[in-house]
Design a protein around this motif. Structure first.
Motif, PDB file in Angstrom:
ATOM      1  N   THR A  27       0.826  -1.205   0.000  1.00  0.00           N
ATOM      2  CA  THR A  27       0.000   0.000   0.000  1.00  0.00           C
ATOM      3  C   THR A  27       0.863   1.259   0.000  1.00  0.00           C
ATOM      4  N   THR A  28       2.006   1.204   0.644  1.00  0.00           N
ATOM      5  CA  THR A  28       2.930   2.343   0.598  1.00  0.00           C
ATOM      6  C   THR A  28       3.429   2.549  -0.826  1.00  0.00           C
ATOM      7  N   PHE A  29       3.762   1.459  -1.504  1.00  0.00           N
ATOM      8  CA  PHE A  29       4.223   1.531  -2.883  1.00  0.00           C
ATOM      9  C   PHE A  29       3.129   2.092  -3.794  1.00  0.00           C
ATOM     10  N   GLU A  30       1.891   1.639  -3.616  1.00  0.00           N
ATOM     11  CA  GLU A  30       0.785   2.146  -4.444  1.00  0.00           C
ATOM     12  C   GLU A  30       0.673   3.668  -4.335  1.00  0.00           C
ATOM     13  N   ALA A  31       0.731   4.168  -3.125  1.00  0.00           N
ATOM     14  CA  ALA A  31       0.626   5.614  -2.917  1.00  0.00           C
ATOM     15  C   ALA A  31       1.837   6.339  -3.489  1.00  0.00           C
ATOM     16  N   ASP A  32       3.017   5.770  -3.317  1.00  0.00           N
ATOM     17  CA  ASP A  32       4.239   6.390  -3.835  1.00  0.00           C
ATOM     18  C   ASP A  32       4.221   6.483  -5.360  1.00  0.00           C
ATOM     19  N   VAL A  33       3.685   5.469  -6.020  1.00  0.00           N
ATOM     20  CA  VAL A  33       3.618   5.482  -7.487  1.00  0.00           C
ATOM     21  C   VAL A  33       2.756   6.643  -7.963  1.00  0.00           C
ATOM     22  N   ILE A  34       1.597   6.809  -7.338  1.00  0.00           N
ATOM     23  CA  ILE A  34       0.706   7.913  -7.726  1.00  0.00           C
ATOM     24  C   ILE A  34       1.390   9.254  -7.504  1.00  0.00           C
ATOM     25  N   ASP A  35       2.011   9.418  -6.352  1.00  0.00           N
ATOM     26  CA  ASP A  35       2.705  10.679  -6.058  1.00  0.00           C
ATOM     27  C   ASP A  35       3.829  10.945  -7.048  1.00  0.00           C
ATOM     28  N   GLU A  36       4.570   9.916  -7.408  1.00  0.00           N
ATOM     29  CA  GLU A  36       5.689  10.086  -8.337  1.00  0.00           C
ATOM     30  C   GLU A  36       5.204  10.423  -9.740  1.00  0.00           C
ATOM     31  N   VAL A  37       4.155   9.763 -10.195  1.00  0.00           N
ATOM     32  CA  VAL A  37       3.602  10.078 -11.524  1.00  0.00           C
ATOM     33  C   VAL A  37       3.131  11.515 -11.546  1.00  0.00           C
ATOM     34  N   ARG A  38       2.432  11.931 -10.519  1.00  0.00           N
ATOM     35  CA  ARG A  38       1.965  13.327 -10.466  1.00  0.00           C
ATOM     36  C   ARG A  38       3.138  14.304 -10.485  1.00  0.00           C
ATOM     37  N   ARG A  39       4.249  13.902  -9.890  1.00  0.00           N
ATOM     38  CA  ARG A  39       5.423  14.782  -9.829  1.00  0.00           C
ATOM     39  C   ARG A  39       6.100  14.927 -11.189  1.00  0.00           C
ATOM     40  N   VAL A  40       6.128  13.861 -11.979  1.00  0.00           N
ATOM     41  CA  VAL A  40       6.929  13.890 -13.209  1.00  0.00           C
ATOM     42  C   VAL A  40       6.139  14.196 -14.479  1.00  0.00           C
ATOM     43  N   VAL A  41       4.820  14.110 -14.447  1.00  0.00           N
ATOM     44  CA  VAL A  41       4.049  14.422 -15.657  1.00  0.00           C
ATOM     45  C   VAL A  41       3.390  15.782 -15.507  1.00  0.00           C
ATOM     46  N   ASP A  42       3.212  16.430 -16.629  1.00  0.00           N
ATOM     47  CA  ASP A  42       2.587  17.747 -16.641  1.00  0.00           C
ATOM     48  C   ASP A  42       1.114  17.586 -17.012  1.00  0.00           C
ATOM     49  N   VAL A  43       0.376  16.932 -16.104  1.00  0.00           N
ATOM     50  CA  VAL A  43      -1.039  16.664 -16.328  1.00  0.00           C
ATOM     51  C   VAL A  43      -1.793  17.017 -15.065  1.00  0.00           C
ATOM     52  N   LEU A  44      -2.862  17.757 -15.223  1.00  0.00           N
ATOM     53  CA  LEU A  44      -3.701  18.107 -14.088  1.00  0.00           C
ATOM     54  C   LEU A  44      -4.762  17.024 -13.922  1.00  0.00           C
ATOM     55  N   PRO A  45      -4.756  16.305 -12.786  1.00  0.00           N
ATOM     56  CA  PRO A  45      -5.760  15.249 -12.582  1.00  0.00           C
ATOM     57  C   PRO A  45      -7.174  15.821 -12.643  1.00  0.00           C
ATOM     58  N   SER A  46      -8.022  15.188 -13.446  1.00  0.00           N
ATOM     59  CA  SER A  46      -9.400  15.649 -13.578  1.00  0.00           C
ATOM     60  C   SER A  46     -10.273  14.507 -14.087  1.00  0.00           C
ATOM     61  N   LEU A  47     -11.374  14.269 -13.394  1.00  0.00           N
ATOM     62  CA  LEU A  47     -12.293  13.219 -13.819  1.00  0.00           C
ATOM     63  C   LEU A  47     -13.002  13.581 -15.121  1.00  0.00           C
TER      64      LEU A  47
END
Length: 88
Positions: A27-47
């Protein structure tokens, strides 16, 4: 480790400590992956975004708080590990 836990369960064993550790790390890894993707891509999360990555990130963010609740909170699982190791 997950395969070893599954094999232990098949043998009728109760691998409480390894299962708790795998769940905590997973579960720590799952959260870290999301945080890292958000850090490195220039995409604003939006449903509502037409961009599949933006939608996926938004979905992941919504579910991220529940990662540590599935199968028991990480704090409780760490207590199980501590007790199993004689530290508590």
């Amino acid at each position: 480790m997950s395969l070893r836990i599954a094999a232990a369960l098949d043998r009728g064993e109760l691998p409480n400590i390894p299962a708790a550790l795998v769940k905590d790390v997973g579960t720590t890894f799952e959260a870290d992956v999301i945080d890292e993707v958000r850090r490195v891509v220039d995409v604003l999360p939006s449903l509502d975004s037409p961009d599949p990555l933006a939608r996926a990130l938004a979905e992941a963010q919504l579910h991220q708080p529940g990662f540590t609740l599935r199968g028991g909170t990480n704090e409780i699982l760490r207590g199980i590990v501590a007790r199993g190791l004689g530290l508590r």
